[in-house]
Design a protein around this motif. Structure first.
Motif, PDB file in Angstrom:
ATOM      1  N   SER A  78      23.072  74.128  14.424  1.00 14.12           N
ATOM      2  CA  SER A  78      22.943  75.158  13.384  1.00 14.12           C
ATOM      3  C   SER A  78      22.789  74.541  11.999  1.00 14.12           C
ATOM      4  O   SER A  78      22.980  75.219  10.988  1.00 14.12           O
ATOM      5  N   HIS A  79      22.485  73.245  11.957  1.00 12.32           N
ATOM      6  CA  HIS A  79      22.248  72.531  10.687  1.00 12.32           C
ATOM      7  C   HIS A  79      23.451  72.552   9.766  1.00 12.32           C
ATOM      8  O   HIS A  79      23.317  72.624   8.545  1.00 12.32           O
ATOM      9  N   ILE A  80      24.637  72.532  10.325  1.00 12.67           N
ATOM     10  CA  ILE A  80      25.835  72.473   9.490  1.00 12.67           C
ATOM     11  C   ILE A  80      26.311  71.017   9.450  1.00 12.67           C
ATOM     12  O   ILE A  80      26.583  70.413  10.484  1.00 12.67           O
ATOM     13  N   ASN A  81      26.394  70.488   8.242  1.00 16.37           N
ATOM     14  CA  ASN A  81      26.849  69.114   8.055  1.00 16.37           C
ATOM     15  C   ASN A  81      28.361  69.039   8.078  1.00 16.37           C
ATOM     16  O   ASN A  81      29.018  69.744   7.329  1.00 16.37           O
ATOM     17  N   VAL A  82      28.889  68.162   8.905  1.00 20.72           N
ATOM     18  CA  VAL A  82      30.338  68.001   8.961  1.00 20.72           C
ATOM     19  C   VAL A  82      30.688  66.711   8.236  1.00 20.72           C
ATOM     20  O   VAL A  82      29.997  65.703   8.375  1.00 20.72           O
ATOM     21  N   ASP A  83      31.750  66.749   7.452  1.00 19.37           N
ATOM     22  CA  ASP A  83      32.131  65.572   6.684  1.00 19.37           C
ATOM     23  C   ASP A  83      33.315  64.859   7.345  1.00 19.37           C
ATOM     24  O   ASP A  83      33.141  63.879   8.062  1.00 19.37           O
ATOM     25  N   MET A  84      34.520  65.364   7.159  1.00 20.94           N
ATOM     26  CA  MET A  84      35.693  64.686   7.709  1.00 20.94           C
ATOM     27  C   MET A  84      36.095  65.349   9.032  1.00 20.94           C
ATOM     28  O   MET A  84      35.915  66.537   9.210  1.00 20.94           O
ATOM     29  N   ILE A  85      36.671  64.555   9.930  1.00 20.92           N
ATOM     30  CA  ILE A  85      37.118  65.105  11.219  1.00 20.92           C
ATOM     31  C   ILE A  85      38.464  64.488  11.595  1.00 20.92           C
ATOM     32  O   ILE A  85      38.636  63.280  11.476  1.00 20.92           O
ATOM     33  N   VAL A  86      39.404  65.311  12.037  1.00 25.02           N
ATOM     34  CA  VAL A  86      40.586  64.751  12.700  1.00 25.02           C
ATOM     35  C   VAL A  86      40.888  65.534  13.958  1.00 25.02           C
ATOM     36  O   VAL A  86      40.689  66.744  14.021  1.00 25.02           O
ATOM     37  N   GLN A  87      41.341  64.828  14.940  1.00 26.53           N
ATOM     38  CA  GLN A  87      41.804  65.496  16.152  1.00 26.53           C
ATOM     39  C   GLN A  87      43.265  65.106  16.335  1.00 26.53           C
ATOM     40  O   GLN A  87      43.600  63.923  16.269  1.00 26.53           O
ATOM     41  N   SER A  88      44.117  66.096  16.539  1.00 35.42           N
ATOM     42  CA  SER A  88      45.524  65.752  16.700  1.00 35.42           C
ATOM     43  C   SER A  88      45.799  65.377  18.150  1.00 35.42           C
ATOM     44  O   SER A  88      45.137  65.871  19.062  1.00 35.42           O
ATOM     45  N   ALA A  89      46.766  64.485  18.323  1.00 36.03           N
ATOM     46  CA  ALA A  89      47.153  64.103  19.679  1.00 36.03           C
ATOM     47  C   ALA A  89      47.871  65.296  20.299  1.00 36.03           C
ATOM     48  O   ALA A  89      48.675  65.948  19.644  1.00 36.03           O
ATOM     49  N   SER A  90      47.552  65.606  21.540  1.00 34.73           N
ATOM     50  CA  SER A  90      48.204  66.778  22.132  1.00 34.73           C
ATOM     51  C   SER A  90      49.531  66.366  22.752  1.00 34.73           C
ATOM     52  O   SER A  90      49.625  65.304  23.366  1.00 34.73           O
ATOM     53  N   PRO A  91      50.541  67.184  22.570  1.00 33.32           N
ATOM     54  CA  PRO A  91      51.872  66.821  23.061  1.00 33.32           C
ATOM     55  C   PRO A  91      51.909  66.687  24.583  1.00 33.32           C
ATOM     56  O   PRO A  91      52.589  65.845  25.129  1.00 33.32           O
ATOM     57  N   ASP A  92      51.143  67.498  25.279  1.00 33.15           N
ATOM     58  CA  ASP A  92      51.256  67.497  26.745  1.00 33.15           C
ATOM     59  C   ASP A  92      49.929  67.207  27.441  1.00 33.15           C
ATOM     60  O   ASP A  92      49.747  67.544  28.600  1.00 33.15           O
ATOM     61  N   ASP A  93      49.003  66.606  26.707  1.00 42.03           N
ATOM     62  CA  ASP A  93      47.708  66.250  27.288  1.00 42.03           C
ATOM     63  C   ASP A  93      46.872  67.432  27.745  1.00 42.03           C
ATOM     64  O   ASP A  93      45.883  67.255  28.451  1.00 42.03           O
ATOM     65  N   SER A  94      47.271  68.632  27.376  1.00 42.14           N
ATOM     66  CA  SER A  94      46.464  69.736  27.879  1.00 42.14           C
ATOM     67  C   SER A  94      45.695  70.434  26.764  1.00 42.14           C
ATOM     68  O   SER A  94      44.565  70.864  26.948  1.00 42.14           O
ATOM     69  N   ARG A  95      46.317  70.539  25.594  1.00 45.56           N
ATOM     70  CA  ARG A  95      45.687  71.259  24.484  1.00 45.56           C
ATOM     71  C   ARG A  95      45.676  70.389  23.231  1.00 45.56           C
ATOM     72  O   ARG A  95      46.583  69.587  23.019  1.00 45.56           O
TER      73      ARG A  95
END
Ligand code: ASP
Ligand code: MG
Length: 406
Positions: free
Chosen positions: A286-303
């Motif tokens: 959709s031509h949306i530029n993303v700048d910064m990204i973080v992904q949090s560690a999931s506590p139980d590996d599921s979410r």
């Protein structure tokens, strides 16, 4: 004889008096025995007015006609400046984008320059005629007028300087150089004598509005010597230089901020391979530029949660695009927050000096400012904070790094 490209922005050609004084600036370079090509923007405010008319007459307008309309502001200023130069005894003529031509692709309203034919212009320069060139515009292979995107005349100037193999490209604007930070926020901000291309690029993309980002990238790749200076005062400006020419820098160069960002958070994504590819693939489509990204560690590996930043203007669209993928992505919620600011600390000193990140984080912590997202490059640390703390953050960091003294 050396060729100098001078570029004057909208405030520098805002009225006839300003245009007359620009003519004297051009004469000063001629008197130093240089050949001069001048690139100009439209008078301040003109392009905004033209864009508004184009939108009003039809919100879903034909992009080719939009370009025909908004390119017209520069046609006025090139003609006026050519006459102002003739009035003070200097041979000059105007050039519109199609007359050189500046060949561009056909992505109307944000076209890219593909090639500039400077043969005619060069022979006129050799006859000591000043070339007054319309910035911001070009022409496609099918002879339709294009524009380069808002602020694009910086890029026109740098591209022309590269094509002419110019000695220097001087960008005249309403500030007298590049500062350690925005002087409206920190009155003690200091003008930099030099800044490296890479720092300038990071500053421009981090929100410092002095030069268009694209023009800096182009100057860097074509080794065009750039100088930012004021058309209102005589002093030297800031020279943008190659890193090798820079002395071992002890300090960071500057602090930039931008309030034009939004933070988008996807809550409760299934933590499985391919999820990030789906999210960012949909945004890219959709031509949306993303700048910064973080992904949090999931506590139980599921979410897991993913947070990223986009231009504030794209925030609603990003949410919409992700909502459309909900059956596939199976997240709980998507939240957008536009009340945030990006604060960036920039400097090649980071390559050799330890502790720059620590200073940033401890200063912000002392002020009780919460960091939502952090990202780094080799010479930049950026963080997203609540917009209300923008000034406080910028001032405290400017102090902490001792930027008011060189
Ligand atoms: N006149 C155009 C604009 O306002 C191009 C420029 O000034 O760089 O965006
Ligand atoms: Mg500009």
């Amino acid at each position: 004889m050396a060729i100098i490209v001078q570029k004057f922005g909208g405030t520098s050609v805002a009225d006839l008096d300003r245009i007359r004084s620009v003519a004297w600036r051009v004469k000063a370079e001629i008197d130093k025995n240089n050949q001069v090509a001048v690139v100009v923007s439209a008078m301040a405010g003109t392009t905004n007015q033209l864009v508004e008319w184009a939108r009003d007459i039809g919100p879903l307008h034909d992009a080719r006609e939009y370009d025909t309309i908004v390119a017209s502001g520069e046609q006025i200023t090139v003609g006026l400046l050519a006459i102002a130069l003739q009035n003070i005894g200097i041979d000059a003529r105007s050039w519109l984008g199609w007359q050189l031509p500046f060949r561009t692709n056909d992505v109307h309203s944000s076209a890219r320059i593909e090639d500039i034919d400077v043969s005619m212009l060069k022979s006129r320069l050799a006859e000591n005629q000043v070339a007054v060139v319309a910035g911001f515009q070009g022409i496609t292979d099918t002879n339709r007028i294009t524009t380069l995107g808002r602020g694009g005349s910086d890029t026109s100037a740098v591209a022309l300087a590269a094509a002419l193999d110019a000695e220097r490209c001087d960008i005249y604007t309403d500030v007298d150089g590049v500062y350690t930070t925005d002087p409206r926020v920190v009155p003690k901000a200091r003008k930099l004598d030099t800044i490296t291309f890479e720092e300038m690029l990071e500053m421009a993309s981090a929100g410092a509005k002095v030069l268009e980002t694209r023009s800096v990238a182009m100057a860097m790749s074509h080794h065009v010597k750039l100088q930012v200076r004021s058309s209102f005062v005589e002093e030297d400006g800031t020279l943008v230089i190659e890193e090798d020419d820079d002395m071992e820098k002890q300090k960071i160069s500057g602090i930039a901020y931008s309030r034009d960002e939004a933070k988008v958070t996807l809550v409760g994504l299934p933590d499985r391979p391919g999820i990030a590819a789906t999210v960012f693939g949909a945004l890219a489509d959709s031509h949306i530029n993303v700048d910064m990204i973080v992904q949090s560690a999931s506590p139980d590996d599921s979410r897991t949660d993913i947070t990223f930043s986009v231009a504030a203007l794209d925030a609603d669209k990003a949410v919409q695009v992700l909502e459309q993928q909900k059956s596939d992505l199976a997240f709980d919620r998507v939240i957008a927050d536009t009340n945030i600011a990006k604060i960036s600390v920039i400097g090649t000193a980071m390559r050799s000096q330890p502790g720059i990140a620590r200073t940033m984080f401890s200063v912000l912590a002392e002020k009780g400012i919460n960091l939502h997202v952090i990202s780094t490059s080799e010479i930049k640390i950026s963080t997203l904070i609540d917009a209300d703390y923008t000034e406080l953050a910028v001032r405290s960091l400017h102090d902490a790094y001792g930027l008011e003294t060189s």
